[in-house]
Motif scaffolding. Structure first.
Motif, PDB file in Angstrom:
ATOM      1  N   LEU A  89      28.188  52.919  57.505  1.00  0.00           N
ATOM      2  CA  LEU A  89      27.826  54.046  58.188  1.00  0.00           C
ATOM      3  C   LEU A  89      26.198  54.489  57.715  1.00  0.00           C
ATOM      4  O   LEU A  89      25.465  54.997  58.349  1.00  0.00           O
ATOM      5  N   PHE A  94      23.962  51.840  63.492  1.00  0.00           N
ATOM      6  CA  PHE A  94      25.436  51.743  63.498  1.00  0.00           C
ATOM      7  C   PHE A  94      25.624  51.661  65.076  1.00  0.00           C
ATOM      8  O   PHE A  94      26.695  51.381  65.644  1.00  0.00           O
ATOM      9  N   ASP A  95      25.032  52.870  65.723  1.00  0.00           N
ATOM     10  CA  ASP A  95      25.319  53.218  67.236  1.00  0.00           C
ATOM     11  C   ASP A  95      25.235  51.778  68.133  1.00  0.00           C
ATOM     12  O   ASP A  95      26.176  51.460  69.043  1.00  0.00           O
ATOM     13  N   THR A 112      35.092  53.223  55.072  1.00  0.00           N
ATOM     14  CA  THR A 112      33.967  54.057  55.068  1.00  0.00           C
ATOM     15  C   THR A 112      34.496  55.468  53.963  1.00  0.00           C
ATOM     16  O   THR A 112      35.553  55.628  53.953  1.00  0.00           O
ATOM     17  N   PRO A 116      30.871  60.365  59.451  1.00  0.00           N
ATOM     18  CA  PRO A 116      29.871  59.781  60.456  1.00  0.00           C
ATOM     19  C   PRO A 116      29.045  61.131  60.770  1.00  0.00           C
ATOM     20  O   PRO A 116      29.534  62.302  61.035  1.00  0.00           O
ATOM     21  N   SER A 117      27.657  60.805  61.164  1.00  0.00           N
ATOM     22  CA  SER A 117      26.775  61.554  61.922  1.00  0.00           C
ATOM     23  C   SER A 117      27.207  61.951  63.453  1.00  0.00           C
ATOM     24  O   SER A 117      28.195  61.410  63.840  1.00  0.00           O
ATOM     25  N   ASP A 119      25.552  61.687  65.913  1.00  0.00           N
ATOM     26  CA  ASP A 119      25.327  60.437  66.755  1.00  0.00           C
ATOM     27  C   ASP A 119      26.524  59.216  66.583  1.00  0.00           C
ATOM     28  O   ASP A 119      26.957  58.608  67.535  1.00  0.00           O
ATOM     29  N   GLN A 120      26.806  59.073  65.296  1.00  0.00           N
ATOM     30  CA  GLN A 120      27.775  57.991  65.083  1.00  0.00           C
ATOM     31  C   GLN A 120      29.141  58.410  65.752  1.00  0.00           C
ATOM     32  O   GLN A 120      29.881  57.323  66.310  1.00  0.00           O
ATOM     33  N   LYS A 121      29.431  59.586  65.441  1.00  0.00           N
ATOM     34  CA  LYS A 121      30.999  60.124  66.058  1.00  0.00           C
ATOM     35  C   LYS A 121      30.702  59.895  67.531  1.00  0.00           C
ATOM     36  O   LYS A 121      31.898  59.457  68.194  1.00  0.00           O
TER      37      LYS A 121
END
Length: 129
Positions: A89, A94-95, A112, A116-117, A119-121
């Motif tokens: 992450l 990552f996106d 991990t 997650p942030s 945006d990552q979620k």
């Protein structure tokens, strides 16, 4: 190098007979690939293979290189690609990594230790692990 099947048997990689593979529970392609997406990590776990290193980010595959790896894995019929590391992450892209996995229709999972942030979620909701 040897491969262990789910039955705990050993495979001699110099043997390439299809009957041998199927008889002993092996597949012609890996069931899982573990990809160290990065060697970076903010933790310092003694058991980890990826201790913090200043040059870790410069040793990462580029997004284009990762996409080529995913294309090869998909072509081989790999059942699952595990994102690991370090801390996957922490990759700035990552996106885009998740989008590339989706583009190649790869099933994936992640090791991990952080949340997650937003945006990552969002990326993970679009193509869930």
């Amino acid at each position: 190098m040897a491969t262990f099947s789910r039955h705990g048997c050993r495979f001699d990689p110099t043997t390439r007979e299809d009957d041998h593979f199927s008889e002993h529970g092996f597949s012609q392609s890996p069931r899982m690939i573990q990809w160290f997406a990065t060697l970076r990590c903010e933790m310092d776990c003694q058991h980890c293979l990826c201790l913090p290193r200043p040059a870790a980010q410069s040793m990462e595959m580029t997004l284009a290189e990762a996409d080529a790896l995913f294309a090869q894995a998909a072509q081989m019929g790999v059942a699952e690609l595990l994102l690991s590391g370090g801390e996957p992450l922490l990759r700035d892209d990552f996106d885009e990594i998740v989008a590339a996995l989706a583009h190649h229709d790869l099933c994936w999972s992640i090791n991990t230790a952080i949340m997650p942030s937003t945006d990552q979620k969002r990326a993970m909701r679009r193509h869930p692990p």
